[in-house]
Design an enzyme around this catalytic site. Structure first.
Site, short mmCIF file in Angstrom:
data_model
loop_
_atom_site.label_atom_id
_atom_site.label_comp_id
_atom_site.label_asym_id
_atom_site.label_seq_id
_atom_site.Cartn_x
_atom_site.Cartn_y
_atom_site.Cartn_z
N HIS A 1 -11.36 -9.82 -2.12
CA HIS A 1 -10.24 -8.96 -2.38
C HIS A 1 -8.98 -9.35 -2.96
O HIS A 1 -8.40 -8.47 -3.57
CB HIS A 1 -10.10 -8.17 -1.10
CG HIS A 1 -9.10 -6.93 -1.12
ND1 HIS A 1 -9.27 -6.02 -2.13
CD2 HIS A 1 -7.83 -6.47 -0.72
CE1 HIS A 1 -8.19 -5.05 -1.81
NE2 HIS A 1 -7.58 -5.42 -1.18
N SER B 1 -5.01 -3.41 -4.85
CA SER B 1 -5.25 -2.57 -3.65
C SER B 1 -4.21 -1.35 -3.17
O SER B 1 -4.19 -0.51 -3.87
CB SER B 1 -4.85 -3.66 -2.52
OG SER B 1 -5.24 -3.41 -1.29
N ASP C 1 -16.35 -6.19 -3.36
CA ASP C 1 -14.97 -6.17 -2.60
C ASP C 1 -15.20 -4.66 -1.97
O ASP C 1 -15.75 -3.42 -2.57
CB ASP C 1 -13.86 -6.00 -3.59
CG ASP C 1 -12.40 -5.83 -3.16
OD1 ASP C 1 -12.47 -5.62 -1.89
OD2 ASP C 1 -11.61 -5.46 -3.80
#
Lengths: 501, 501
Positions: free
Chosen positions: B417, B306, B362
């Site tokens: 995610h 991320s 995602d």
């Protein structure tokens, strides 16, 4: 200004609680009140003012602002340092001999003049029974991935030891199981697993009895029945408005859902071949017979929170019908209304002594009469239609969340209803006009076990009562697995029968 | 039908990854592919079809139904028995000597023909680096009631031991801290406590280096930088559309928020007198100098999930500018776009090898370009305006949540995610056209550490990664208290400096 008050003791005699020692008890009770510092500097509103205010509070709960006076009573930073200073002190008041005044403590005079201000020994006993009620949550297997979901995590011999409650001096003699023939939404905890310990029943509480030491302190052999409730008051309350069912042979009627849980049985089940009612009555009878033969004085104290408080009343009604001379008291926490006015009158007539501990901001004691929709986070006031159908029974100890400097402001309905919040407020309660007791001894951290009620500065995380990794453990290959439950704690209908005294 | 494929190996030479052993490596790499069973019986859609489908999926994610083929691939009850059968087996593939093919595994030929089907040794290394990225979450103090909130729970010498990662054969040499001069919503974890270890900085990752044994296996001394991300992709992504800032002296521009976290420093802080950029570059330089003097081959592998993946790219850019001959690769998981086309081209030009691991469902890898509003549980498609501004860098390994028979259906954006979901899907990935690998070895239970993604029948509770009683312990009076952190694990700016090799 703190002044001592005189106790206005009403010499109320009744079949169950009369005693030759009443007058001596009176003096002892009065003496204890001299220790209670209360603040009577404020004028107390009269009843009608309070009723109007209460309804107004009910309808405007969200926008209700604490008064300046309440605000001044709540000094949070002071509370934080208070809590910190107490970390190295005992969590309970000392045990005093109550053998001569136990009848008063259990409502012999309907708790008149014992609740406001609250007698320290009454408070101590309320907390003891409250912890018996709380135990039904702490030991309940809520894990829907467990094949034992809905059972008790420990066998009855280990229950109090595991929960740190051996200090109270009681032994668990029997576990109680319940089912319901009606569909009652969300009352039954069920496992996701197909091969489960029981398809129909939940562990619903237990019977315990005071040991010899405790019996000497409290002046009699005390049989306790503790009924489990529901932590989340949810849609199932909606069901309650529906039907009142007759109980006994008179006019008494009670809510159908509660009665169904108390009375249902089915031969095809493992744990409810006998109903909860039959299980508990058999056990109480067995214990009574055993201790009566020894010539002991016996009492029955029934406790429960929320739904558990409702079951406690049904249980008390049945026990009073069955054992007319047995002193029976109910100490309930956040319990909803259960029956009609005839039910209340019969309970009164049979001298069942009921102390309802309520929190002003808790909606459940107003049910039926209020339908609380958890999802929508709003409630509808049905007072006009139902309040006059369902009636509360007995005396009330009314608490106020705003009294505690340790609790967050705001409308956390679940948090306010939780039994640990009740126990915290009982522990700090002095009187309806005085502030939170500064020498309250109970561990404040307990309030946040399942909810988010404590002010942040206390640094107690919300909902902290949890297992390491939800019970998963790493096996020798480093894989996370669910360990098997220890055989001694696996519920079994056969084991349940083989109890001994 | 499962068939063996031949590897179409492109002998792509570049400054960083060229090696005299390329041809030998080719043969070894090809040989490994013979072990990979793939299903090539289905026609694969061409690129334009896939793009159209991808946009359509994006806009209809909620109503997207898995195809019958996917459904047939997912036999959940089979998956459950598979998982049960594996409980008594190792959780990792055996370690193989990759000393002669490491350049290919790290993108020497841009991973051409190594990703679909996925080469088993590439998979193994991706998981290793992914676990280094995951470690930044597992060791992060998220407890806002702790005065150490936002720090690492353990000191760097204990980190891998505490997380069970010593198996990878790396030692942590330095911790990295970051702050931001811009207000970036919700990126910084802050303590409720006033007297906290740091007012401005968060622990943002670490530098580690392979030990002698691992270095022999992997054919070089590998310096790893692992950047922490955010578990919850939240409003702070909204900020991203705002501004691109120049990087270096050319046309390259990157998102301002990411750059701020990477570059910010302030003399008034405890942990960011130097920026994250300065901290990491100094440490990489120190390690390079040390091992170069010993005549060792060195590589730099930067990983992150991320936001951590975005920082990894900025870090790689700077490292490539500073050390032109150092082989640098980035292995990122669920990382958003970071910069413009010139940034991508410069990265390419400097031969930074980037493998972006993404999950089709995602949303974060589509950012900026998608604003995901967590609260409203909806997202807006801004593809038209931003997709052509921000560009992804490098090769992509694209996973699909629907491939795993262990995962729940539905749109759990946070769950999809999460880095553990990525690691699970990498572990089971064979190729874009074949089903989940039946001999995948990673513990499936790990997926549910922080999220609710596993099918119920596996009986792994959601979000199970938790401390007993949230770290509270009962003191000798039975009061629940927060224990002091062990002195060796209390962060200290002075300690941070005194590292040794």
């Amino acid at each position: 200004m703190a002044v001592a008050t005189t106790v206005n003791y009403v010499n109320h005699r009744c079949q169950r609680f009369s005693s030759a020692n009443d007058n001596k008890n009176l003096r002892r009770v009065t003496a204890y009140f001299n220790d209670v510092a209360i603040n009577d500097g404020d004028k107390r509103p009269n009843k009608s003012t309070r009723l109007a205010k209460s309804i107004s509070n009910l309808l405007h709960l969200y926008i209700e602002k604490p008064s300046l006076r309440n605000f001044l009573q709540r000094d949070e930073s002071d509370a934080v340092s208070q809590a910190e200073a107490k970390l190295e002190t005992p969590t309970m008041s000392p045990k005093e001999d109550i053998s001569r005044i136990w009848r008063d403590i259990h409502g012999g005079s309907d708790w008149e003049s014992l609740l406001d201000p609250l007698h320290p020994l009454v408070r101590r006993e309320i907390i003891k029974y409250g912890e018996f009620a709380q135990a039904t949550y702490d030991a309940f297997d809520f894990d829907s991935f467990s094949e034992y979901c809905g059972s008790c995590l420990f066998n009855r011999r280990k229950l109090f030891e595991k929960l740190g409650l051996t200090k109270h001096g009681y032994d668990v003699s029997k576990y109680l199981y319940a089912m319901s023939q009606f569909e009652i939404p969300r009352w039954l905890e069920k496992s996701y697993v197909t091969d489960t310990w029981s398809k129909d029943s939940n562990w619903m509480g237990y019977v315990a009895v005071s040991d010899d030491v405790e019996s000497r302190r409290i002046g009699r052999r005390d049989i306790v029945v503790s009924w489990r409730g529901t932590v989340l008051p949810s849609e199932w309350y909606e069901d309650m408005q529906q039907d009142l069912e007759p109980l006994g042979h008179g006019e008494a009627k009670v809510e159908r859902g509660f009665l169904s849980i108390y009375k249902s049985k089915s031969i095809s089940t493992r744990y409810n071949k006998k109903s909860a009612s039959e299980q508990v009555m058999e056990e109480v009878k067995r214990l009574m017979t055993f201790y009566k033969e020894k010539g002991e004085q016996i009492s029955l104290t029934i406790t429960g929170h929320s739904l558990g408080g409702a079951l406690a009343l049904l249980n008390a009604y049945e026990a009073a019908m069955t054992f007319p001379t047995l002193p029976i008291s109910v100490i309930s926490f956040g319990a909803p209304r259960v029956g009609n006015i005839a039910f209340r009158d019969e309970m009164h007539h049979m001298s069942v002594k009921t102390l309802r501990v309520t929190i002003k901001q808790d909606l459940v004691p107003r049910m039926p009469g209020i339908v609380f929709n958890e999802t929508l986070q709003k409630f509808d006031d049905l007072t006009g239609t139902l309040e006059w159908v369902y009636h509360h029974v007995g005396a009330e100890l009314k608490l106020d969340v705003r009294a505690s400097p340790f609790l967050k402001r705001g409308s956390n309905f679940i948090g306010i209803h939780h039994p640990e919040t009740y126990l915290h407020l009982v522990d700090g309660y002095v009187s309806s006009t005085s502030s939170f007791r500064s020498d309250a001894k109970r561990d404040v951290a307990l309030v946040n076990k399942y909810v988010d009620m404590l002010v942040n500065d206390l640094r107690i995380p919300p909902c902290w009562y949890q297992l390491s990794n939800k019970g998963l453990v790493s096996n020798k290959f480093g894989r996370w697995v669910r360990p098997k439950r220890e055989p001694e704690n696996i519920p079994s209908p056969i084991q349940e029968e083989s109890y001994d005294l």
